[in-house]
Enzyme design. Structure first.
Site, PDB file in Angstrom:
ATOM      1  CD  GLN A 114     -67.784 -43.805 -41.190  1.00  0.00           C
ATOM      2  OE1 GLN A 114     -68.242 -43.976 -41.691  1.00  0.00           O
ATOM      3  NE2 GLN A 114     -66.982 -44.902 -41.264  1.00  0.00           N
ATOM      4  CG  ASP A 161     -87.881 -46.977 -43.618  1.00  0.00           C
ATOM      5  OD1 ASP A 161     -88.171 -48.394 -43.240  1.00  0.00           O
ATOM      6  OD2 ASP A 161     -87.387 -46.065 -43.655  1.00  0.00           O
ATOM      7  CG  HIS A 189     -84.082 -45.998 -41.452  1.00  0.00           C
ATOM      8  ND1 HIS A 189     -84.927 -46.661 -41.385  1.00  0.00           N
ATOM      9  CD2 HIS A 189     -83.312 -46.257 -40.707  1.00  0.00           C
ATOM     10  CE1 HIS A 189     -84.878 -47.376 -41.759  1.00  0.00           C
ATOM     11  NE2 HIS A 189     -83.865 -47.344 -40.856  1.00  0.00           N
TER      12      HIS A 189
HETATM   13  P1  NAX Z   1     -73.715 -55.391 -38.950  1.00  0.00           P
HETATM   14  O1  NAX Z   1     -72.898 -55.382 -38.213  1.00  0.00           O
HETATM   15  O2  NAX Z   1     -73.473 -57.638 -39.582  1.00  0.00           O
HETATM   16  O3  NAX Z   1     -72.514 -54.560 -40.179  1.00  0.00           O
HETATM   17  C1  NAX Z   1     -72.041 -53.852 -39.413  1.00  0.00           C
HETATM   18  C2  NAX Z   1     -70.010 -53.854 -39.851  1.00  0.00           C
HETATM   19  O4  NAX Z   1     -68.965 -52.538 -39.843  1.00  0.00           O
HETATM   20  C3  NAX Z   1     -69.434 -54.925 -39.053  1.00  0.00           C
HETATM   21  O5  NAX Z   1     -69.014 -55.412 -40.102  1.00  0.00           O
HETATM   22  C4  NAX Z   1     -68.385 -53.720 -38.285  1.00  0.00           C
HETATM   23  O6  NAX Z   1     -67.369 -54.047 -38.272  1.00  0.00           O
HETATM   24  C5  NAX Z   1     -68.494 -52.839 -39.454  1.00  0.00           C
HETATM   25  N1  NAX Z   1     -67.735 -51.161 -38.647  1.00  0.00           N
HETATM   26  C6  NAX Z   1     -68.727 -50.993 -37.128  1.00  0.00           C
HETATM   27  N2  NAX Z   1     -67.531 -50.106 -37.083  1.00  0.00           N
HETATM   28  C7  NAX Z   1     -67.419 -49.380 -38.222  1.00  0.00           C
HETATM   29  C8  NAX Z   1     -66.687 -48.315 -39.126  1.00  0.00           C
HETATM   30  N3  NAX Z   1     -66.626 -47.020 -37.984  1.00  0.00           N
HETATM   31  N4  NAX Z   1     -66.088 -48.099 -40.276  1.00  0.00           N
HETATM   32  C9  NAX Z   1     -65.515 -49.268 -40.527  1.00  0.00           C
HETATM   33  N5  NAX Z   1     -67.030 -50.109 -39.996  1.00  0.00           N
HETATM   34  C10 NAX Z   1     -67.180 -50.264 -39.444  1.00  0.00           C
HETATM   35  O7  NAX Z   1     -74.800 -54.546 -39.470  1.00  0.00           O
HETATM   36  P2  NAX Z   1     -75.672 -54.687 -40.385  1.00  0.00           P
HETATM   37  O8  NAX Z   1     -76.462 -55.643 -40.886  1.00  0.00           O
HETATM   38  O9  NAX Z   1     -74.322 -54.941 -42.311  1.00  0.00           O
HETATM   39  O10 NAX Z   1     -75.679 -53.403 -40.880  1.00  0.00           O
HETATM   40  C11 NAX Z   1     -75.131 -52.446 -40.971  1.00  0.00           C
HETATM   41  C12 NAX Z   1     -75.636 -50.640 -40.319  1.00  0.00           C
HETATM   42  O11 NAX Z   1     -77.322 -50.593 -41.187  1.00  0.00           O
HETATM   43  C13 NAX Z   1     -76.777 -50.757 -39.333  1.00  0.00           C
HETATM   44  O12 NAX Z   1     -76.590 -49.417 -37.753  1.00  0.00           O
HETATM   45  C14 NAX Z   1     -78.094 -50.873 -39.130  1.00  0.00           C
HETATM   46  O13 NAX Z   1     -78.547 -51.031 -38.152  1.00  0.00           O
HETATM   47  C15 NAX Z   1     -78.404 -50.233 -40.681  1.00  0.00           C
HETATM   48  N6  NAX Z   1     -79.726 -50.500 -41.550  1.00  0.00           N
HETATM   49  C16 NAX Z   1     -80.304 -49.529 -41.724  1.00  0.00           C
HETATM   50  C17 NAX Z   1     -81.293 -49.207 -42.235  1.00  0.00           C
HETATM   51  C18 NAX Z   1     -81.926 -48.435 -43.137  1.00  0.00           C
HETATM   52  O14 NAX Z   1     -82.665 -48.888 -43.607  1.00  0.00           O
HETATM   53  N7  NAX Z   1     -81.052 -46.982 -42.942  1.00  0.00           N
HETATM   54  C19 NAX Z   1     -81.533 -50.774 -42.373  1.00  0.00           C
HETATM   55  C20 NAX Z   1     -80.968 -51.929 -41.920  1.00  0.00           C
HETATM   56  C21 NAX Z   1     -79.747 -52.023 -41.294  1.00  0.00           C
HETATM   57  O15 NAX Z   1     -80.745 -51.975 -40.029  1.00  0.00           O
END
Ligand code: NAX
Length: 332
Positions: A114, A161, A189
């Site tokens: 990316q 956070d 984080h």
């Molecule tokens: P989901 O599993 O609901 O959605 C993730 C989406 O990303 C899926 O639709 C999947 O198909 C897609 N995906 C996976 N690999 C990809 C790639 N290489 N290119 C494009 N799309 C791809 O997760 P969601 O609840 O939406 O969370 C997303 C991310 O946010 C996770 O890694 C999670 O740990 C992280 N978070 C980070 C937070 C923060 O404060 N920094 C808080 C919330 C969340 O936990």
């Protein structure tokens, strides 16, 4: 009034939980303002494309006046083409039996690709916010892989956070959350982050005086903030999505709007401020001036306890970098 050119925003993981809560808020004008047109580049992996089509249909059905274009793609060169902001939300979640090192390696590869695609196809002024975990290290990897884009244009998210921490203090003090200010979350984080309650103000007074219980602050408040993501999963049966999307909106809005004396927590590329290890992406207090340049707020006094906690969290980031860079063949 002259019509504004649209801001093109790429969002990865656009069909995921956070994507579903985020896109409608960007499209409605909550991220860039009510008179700023936006174009959306929605990026998914192939298995997510059918669901993404449904999300795009719903965006269409909102008839948002600010939306000028919606692109749906699994191709990174198309997805990042000409974008002004890249919100990197998608990543591979940790599954049972997966070690932290595996997760760092698997996601690391995604963020190399990316970063390179952003480098080659986005505007050179493109700013990147990484949400997908482990977000600090993923951000560092994307930054290293986008060699022509300045390091200052890469950010990772700790605003959720900060928002969580503010509400915990407001509830303890019995005041509305808007009374809590000057709260910086430092470090990674992860549960090692440190929400610095010593410098926080509640209704302009020192939070430590208002709360009057340092043991509660150290032993209940800090772990509650660190474990809040887990508590949400236990209660909701799914991880934080709407509050995470809200924090993305807050982060981008506050990086593109003068902060006028206040600051917010954002993970940025460290130049060694406050003794943080230079070169890592770590959370610090960030302010934005009238022309939109950010800087780390200077002159904040840290207690020895705060310094120890921040150092431990940054140590974890050095360790994550070591593991990920070894697997990816990247050099510091
Ligand atoms: P989901 O599993 O609901 O959605 C993730 C989406 O990303 C899926 O639709 C999947 O198909 C897609 N995906 C996976 N690999 C990809 C790639 N290489 N290119 C494009 N799309 C791809 O997760 P969601 O609840 O939406 O969370 C997303 C991310 O946010 C996770 O890694 C999670 O740990 C992280 N978070 C980070 C937070 C923060 O404060 N920094 C808080 C919330 C969340 O936990």
């Amino acid at each position: 009034m002259m019509k504004k050119d649209p801001i093109r925003v790429a969002v990865t993981g656009a069909a995921g939980n956070i994507g579903y809560a985020l896109l409608f808020r960007i499209a409605s004008g909550q991220m860039f303002g009510p008179d700023q047109p936006v174009a959306l580049n929605l990026i998914e992996i192939e298995p997510g494309m059918a669901a993404l089509k449904g999300v795009a249909m719903e965006l269409d059905d909102c008839a948002f006046p600010l939306v000028t274009d919606i692109v749906q793609t699994a191709e990174l060169d198309v997805g990042f083409n000409d974008c002004d902001w890249a919100l990197l939300v998608g990543s591979v979640p940790r599954k049972a039996g997966m070690e932290r090192a595996d997760l760092l390696g698997i996601n690391g590869k995604i963020f190399v690709g990316q970063g390179q695609a952003i480098n080659d196809h986005a505007k050179s002024s493109c700013r990147v916010l990484v949400v997908g975990n482990p977000c600090n290290t993923n951000c560092l990897i994307a930054m290293k892989s986008a060699t022509d884009i300045p390091n200052e244009q890469f950010f990772a998210m700790t605003r959720l956070d900060e928002n969580r921490a503010k509400t915990q203090l407001a509830q303890k003090a019995g005041v509305p959350v808007k009374e809590v200010s000057d709260l910086c979350v430092w470090g990674n984080h992860s549960p090692t982050m440190f929400p610095d309650f010593y410098n926080t103000r509640i209704a302009r007074q020192k939070a430590t005086d208002v709360i009057g219980d340092e043991t509660w602050l150290k032993e209940t408040f800090v772990p509650t903030v660190g474990q809040r993501g887990k508590a949400i999963i236990e209660a909701r049966g799914a991880s934080s999505a709407a509050s995470a999307a809200n924090a993305v909106v807050d982060t981008v809005r506050d990086l593109t709007t003068p902060t006028r004396g206040s600051f917010h927590s954002v993970c940025v590329h460290s130049s060694g401020e406050y003794g943080t290890p230079p070169g890592i992406i770590t959370s610090m207090p960030i302010t934005v001036d009238a022309v939109g340049n950010w800087r780390v707020v200077g002159g904040i006094g840290l207690t020895d306890y705060a310094k120890e906690q921040i150092a431990a969290s940054n140590e974890e980031l050095l360790e994550e970098r070591k593991i990920a860079f070894e697997q990816l063949g990247l050099s510091i």
